[in-house]
Write a protein that holds these residues in place. Structure first.
Motif, PDB file in Angstrom:
ATOM      1  N   ARG A 163     -43.853  -3.761  86.480  1.00 53.05           N
ATOM      2  CA  ARG A 163     -42.584  -3.802  87.209  1.00 53.05           C
ATOM      3  C   ARG A 163     -42.683  -3.094  88.561  1.00 53.05           C
ATOM      4  NH1 ARG A 163     -37.543  -2.542  83.417  1.00 53.05           N
ATOM      5  NH2 ARG A 163     -36.504  -3.167  85.349  1.00 53.05           N
ATOM      6  N   MET A 164     -43.433  -2.012  88.623  1.00 46.92           N
ATOM      7  CA  MET A 164     -43.590  -1.322  89.902  1.00 46.92           C
ATOM      8  C   MET A 164     -44.370  -2.161  90.899  1.00 46.92           C
ATOM      9  SD  MET A 164     -44.267   2.634  88.848  1.00 46.92           S
ATOM     10  CE  MET A 164     -43.431   3.252  87.389  1.00 46.92           C
ATOM     11  N   SER A 165     -45.435  -2.797  90.428  1.00 52.78           N
ATOM     12  CA  SER A 165     -46.217  -3.627  91.343  1.00 52.78           C
ATOM     13  C   SER A 165     -45.384  -4.802  91.852  1.00 52.78           C
ATOM     14  CB  SER A 165     -47.497  -4.128  90.657  1.00 52.78           C
ATOM     15  OG  SER A 165     -47.204  -4.924  89.528  1.00 52.78           O
ATOM     16  N   GLN A 166     -44.606  -5.400  90.977  1.00 50.61           N
ATOM     17  CA  GLN A 166     -43.763  -6.528  91.388  1.00 50.61           C
ATOM     18  C   GLN A 166     -42.673  -6.091  92.369  1.00 50.61           C
ATOM     19  OE1 GLN A 166     -42.479  -7.960  87.561  1.00 50.61           O
ATOM     20  NE2 GLN A 166     -44.546  -8.644  87.013  1.00 50.61           N
ATOM     21  N   THR A 167     -42.231  -4.856  92.253  1.00 47.87           N
ATOM     22  CA  THR A 167     -41.165  -4.355  93.124  1.00 47.87           C
ATOM     23  C   THR A 167     -41.684  -3.901  94.484  1.00 47.87           C
ATOM     24  OG1 THR A 167     -39.839  -3.645  91.235  1.00 47.87           O
ATOM     25  CG2 THR A 167     -39.356  -2.604  93.346  1.00 47.87           C
ATOM     26  N   PHE A 168     -42.790  -3.168  94.505  1.00 51.99           N
ATOM     27  CA  PHE A 168     -43.210  -2.487  95.725  1.00 51.99           C
ATOM     28  C   PHE A 168     -44.366  -3.158  96.471  1.00 51.99           C
ATOM     29  CE2 PHE A 168     -41.077   0.706  93.141  1.00 51.99           C
ATOM     30  CZ  PHE A 168     -40.230   1.307  94.062  1.00 51.99           C
ATOM     31  N   TYR A 169     -45.289  -3.818  95.769  1.00 52.03           N
ATOM     32  CA  TYR A 169     -46.459  -4.368  96.455  1.00 52.03           C
ATOM     33  C   TYR A 169     -46.116  -5.411  97.515  1.00 52.03           C
ATOM     34  CZ  TYR A 169     -49.746  -2.070  93.226  1.00 52.03           C
ATOM     35  OH  TYR A 169     -50.481  -1.152  92.517  1.00 52.03           O
ATOM     36  N   PRO A 170     -45.142  -6.288  97.292  1.00 56.85           N
ATOM     37  CA  PRO A 170     -44.858  -7.290  98.323  1.00 56.85           C
ATOM     38  C   PRO A 170     -44.412  -6.696  99.659  1.00 56.85           C
ATOM     39  CG  PRO A 170     -43.955  -7.999  96.215  1.00 56.85           C
ATOM     40  CD  PRO A 170     -44.396  -6.577  96.042  1.00 56.85           C
ATOM     41  N   ALA A 171     -43.942  -5.443  99.654  1.00 55.18           N
ATOM     42  CA  ALA A 171     -43.472  -4.808 100.890  1.00 55.18           C
ATOM     43  C   ALA A 171     -44.588  -4.109 101.660  1.00 55.18           C
ATOM     44  CB  ALA A 171     -42.365  -3.806 100.571  1.00 55.18           C
ATOM     45  N   LEU A 172     -45.803  -4.067 101.121  1.00 55.67           N
ATOM     46  CA  LEU A 172     -46.911  -3.383 101.791  1.00 55.67           C
ATOM     47  C   LEU A 172     -47.273  -4.070 103.103  1.00 55.67           C
ATOM     48  CD1 LEU A 172     -49.125  -2.769  98.652  1.00 55.67           C
ATOM     49  CD2 LEU A 172     -47.928  -0.999  99.964  1.00 55.67           C
ATOM     50  N   ILE A 173     -47.627  -3.279 104.099  1.00 53.76           N
ATOM     51  CA  ILE A 173     -48.015  -3.814 105.400  1.00 53.76           C
ATOM     52  C   ILE A 173     -49.421  -4.397 105.304  1.00 53.76           C
ATOM     53  CG2 ILE A 173     -48.540  -3.220 107.800  1.00 53.76           C
ATOM     54  CD1 ILE A 173     -46.413  -1.030 107.589  1.00 53.76           C
ATOM     55  N   ALA A 174     -49.565  -5.659 105.607  1.00 49.71           N
ATOM     56  CA  ALA A 174     -50.877  -6.318 105.569  1.00 49.71           C
ATOM     57  C   ALA A 174     -51.786  -5.696 106.615  1.00 49.71           C
ATOM     58  CB  ALA A 174     -50.717  -7.812 105.832  1.00 49.71           C
ATOM     59  N   GLY A 175     -53.011  -5.335 106.178  1.00 48.90           N
ATOM     60  CA  GLY A 175     -53.974  -4.789 107.114  1.00 48.90           C
ATOM     61  C   GLY A 175     -53.597  -3.440 107.661  1.00 48.90           C
ATOM     62  N   GLY A 176     -52.808  -2.668 106.912  1.00 47.07           N
ATOM     63  CA  GLY A 176     -52.400  -1.358 107.416  1.00 47.07           C
ATOM     64  C   GLY A 176     -51.964  -0.372 106.359  1.00 47.07           C
ATOM     65  N   ALA A 177     -51.561  -0.862 105.191  1.00 48.38           N
ATOM     66  CA  ALA A 177     -51.012   0.025 104.159  1.00 48.38           C
ATOM     67  C   ALA A 177     -52.113   0.611 103.279  1.00 48.38           C
ATOM     68  CB  ALA A 177     -50.011  -0.727 103.297  1.00 48.38           C
ATOM     69  N   LEU A 178     -51.856   1.835 102.820  1.00 50.70           N
ATOM     70  CA  LEU A 178     -52.686   2.457 101.799  1.00 50.70           C
ATOM     71  C   LEU A 178     -51.934   2.456 100.479  1.00 50.70           C
ATOM     72  CD1 LEU A 178     -54.131   5.729 103.434  1.00 50.70           C
ATOM     73  CD2 LEU A 178     -55.233   3.484 103.228  1.00 50.70           C
ATOM     74  N   VAL A 179     -52.676   2.200  99.402  1.00 49.60           N
ATOM     75  CA  VAL A 179     -52.153   2.379  98.048  1.00 49.60           C
ATOM     76  C   VAL A 179     -52.986   3.474  97.401  1.00 49.60           C
ATOM     77  CG1 VAL A 179     -51.855   1.337  95.777  1.00 49.60           C
ATOM     78  CG2 VAL A 179     -51.316   0.027  97.827  1.00 49.60           C
ATOM     79  N   ILE A 180     -52.332   4.549  97.003  1.00 52.05           N
ATOM     80  CA  ILE A 180     -53.012   5.688  96.390  1.00 52.05           C
ATOM     81  C   ILE A 180     -52.663   5.708  94.913  1.00 52.05           C
ATOM     82  CG2 ILE A 180     -53.327   8.183  96.435  1.00 52.05           C
ATOM     83  CD1 ILE A 180     -52.489   8.159  99.366  1.00 52.05           C
ATOM     84  N   GLN A 181     -53.636   5.330  94.092  1.00 52.54           N
ATOM     85  CA  GLN A 181     -53.445   5.271  92.644  1.00 52.54           C
ATOM     86  C   GLN A 181     -53.851   6.609  92.043  1.00 52.54           C
ATOM     87  OE1 GLN A 181     -52.049   3.118  90.754  1.00 52.54           O
ATOM     88  NE2 GLN A 181     -52.229   1.047  91.568  1.00 52.54           N
ATOM     89  N   GLN A 182     -52.847   7.434  91.737  1.00 51.92           N
ATOM     90  CA  GLN A 182     -53.086   8.805  91.304  1.00 51.92           C
ATOM     91  C   GLN A 182     -53.845   8.887  89.972  1.00 51.92           C
ATOM     92  OE1 GLN A 182     -52.647  11.817  92.534  1.00 51.92           O
ATOM     93  NE2 GLN A 182     -53.204  12.841  90.629  1.00 51.92           N
ATOM     94  N   ASP A 183     -53.596   7.966  89.051  1.00 50.90           N
ATOM     95  CA  ASP A 183     -54.217   8.042  87.719  1.00 50.90           C
ATOM     96  C   ASP A 183     -55.251   6.940  87.492  1.00 50.90           C
ATOM     97  OD1 ASP A 183     -52.820  10.305  86.658  1.00 50.90           O
ATOM     98  OD2 ASP A 183     -51.035   9.074  86.500  1.00 50.90           O
TER      99      ASP A 183
END
Length: 282
Positions: A163-183
């Motif tokens: 649910r989090m990926s479906q909610t937040f990933y589409p808003a990531l900036i292409a070619g500019g965003a970082l995703v920090i996976q803590q776990d």
């Protein structure tokens, strides 16, 4: 400002420049209690200060009492840009967590599980740039425009990560965003690695950060169809293991093979389990 070529980005992260940051550079953010390692704190600070350009929001999913959010906010403050920062959490803590994490940081004992007032007080130095969202992260949603840095520390079940990926990933900036996976490297949450493998066309692995964090660069945000294909909730154990094995091979150069082996052993020792806290150590 346009990002440099991907090879240059990889080289920049391979050098782990956050490790050279003096802890004192974080200022009062150091005093906000957190379960992060010192290196992870410095990474968050660096990402907001030296990577982000203010092109989109900074989103912290699972910020506990605000320790991670404080590092992000202080880094952004020192960088001098003002994109919004959003912190999501249930903002609750058990008595054990309060005694182990909050009280040693100087938070006086208090009744009940609600730590939202504590987080608000701790984050008051950055109240002009931080918005907190109490409650279930998956239910709060996202309506804040493009995201430049997304921190995930709440993927404690396959349902939550889907649910989090479906909610937040589409808003990531292409070619500019970082995703920090803590776990990412935590043996109790192997679905993180498995899902990122199913999204390998969208996210480039950049660097690990002790203890369990992995940093990814968003090449292009996944669309709804890609996220459906990457869903973990109905993944069979053999598919989950295959995903972890794929991650083990793709990230072999980062020297974390033993962490993937531990994940695979945990899946086999906990057949069908998809909630982190229910995992028993293999």
């Amino acid at each position: 400002m346009q990002q440099p070529p991907l090879d240059d980005i990889r080289a920049r992260f391979a050098a782990a420049p956050w490790e050279a940051i003096a802890p004192t550079s974080l200022g009062v953010a150091r005093k906000v209690p957190s379960m992060l390692s010192e290196t992870e704190r410095k990474l968050y600070f660096w990402a907001a200060r030296d990577w982000a350009q203010g092109r989109g929001a900074i989103v912290d999913l699972g910020c506990f009492a605000g320790g991670s959010t404080a590092c992000l906010a202080e880094g952004q403050r020192q960088a001098g840009h003002g994109a919004p920062i959003h912190g999501y959490d249930r903002f609750t803590a058990t008595s054990g967590v309060k005694k182990r994490v909050l009280q040693p940081a100087g938070i006086p004992p208090f009744r009940g599980r609600d730590i939202l007032p504590v987080a608000q007080a701790l984050l008051s130095p950055w109240s002009d740039r931080v918005t907190l969202h109490p409650g279930e992260i998956e239910e709060n949603g996202w309506h804040g425009g493009p995201i430049e840095i997304l921190v995930l520390d709440a993927c404690k079940s396959t349902e939550a990560i889907d649910r989090m990926s479906q909610t937040f990933y589409p808003a990531l900036i292409a070619g500019g965003a970082l995703v920090i996976q803590q776990d990412y490297f935590h043996w109790r949450q192997p679905w993180i690695a498995a899902q990122m493998e199913r999204l390998a066309d969208h996210f480039v692995p950049l660097a690990p950060c002790p203890d369990s964090t992995m940093i990814f660069f968003c090449r292009k945000p996944p669309d709804a169809a890609a996220l459906v294909r990457a869903a973990c909730t109905r993944m069979r154990d053999k598919d989950l293991i295959a995903g972890v094995q794929s991650a083990r091979a793709r990230l072999a150069g980062f020297g974390m093979t033993d962490r993937f082996d531990h994940m695979i052993a945990a899946i086999r020792a906990n057949p069908g389990q998809r909630i982190a806290w229910r995992f028993e150590r293999p």
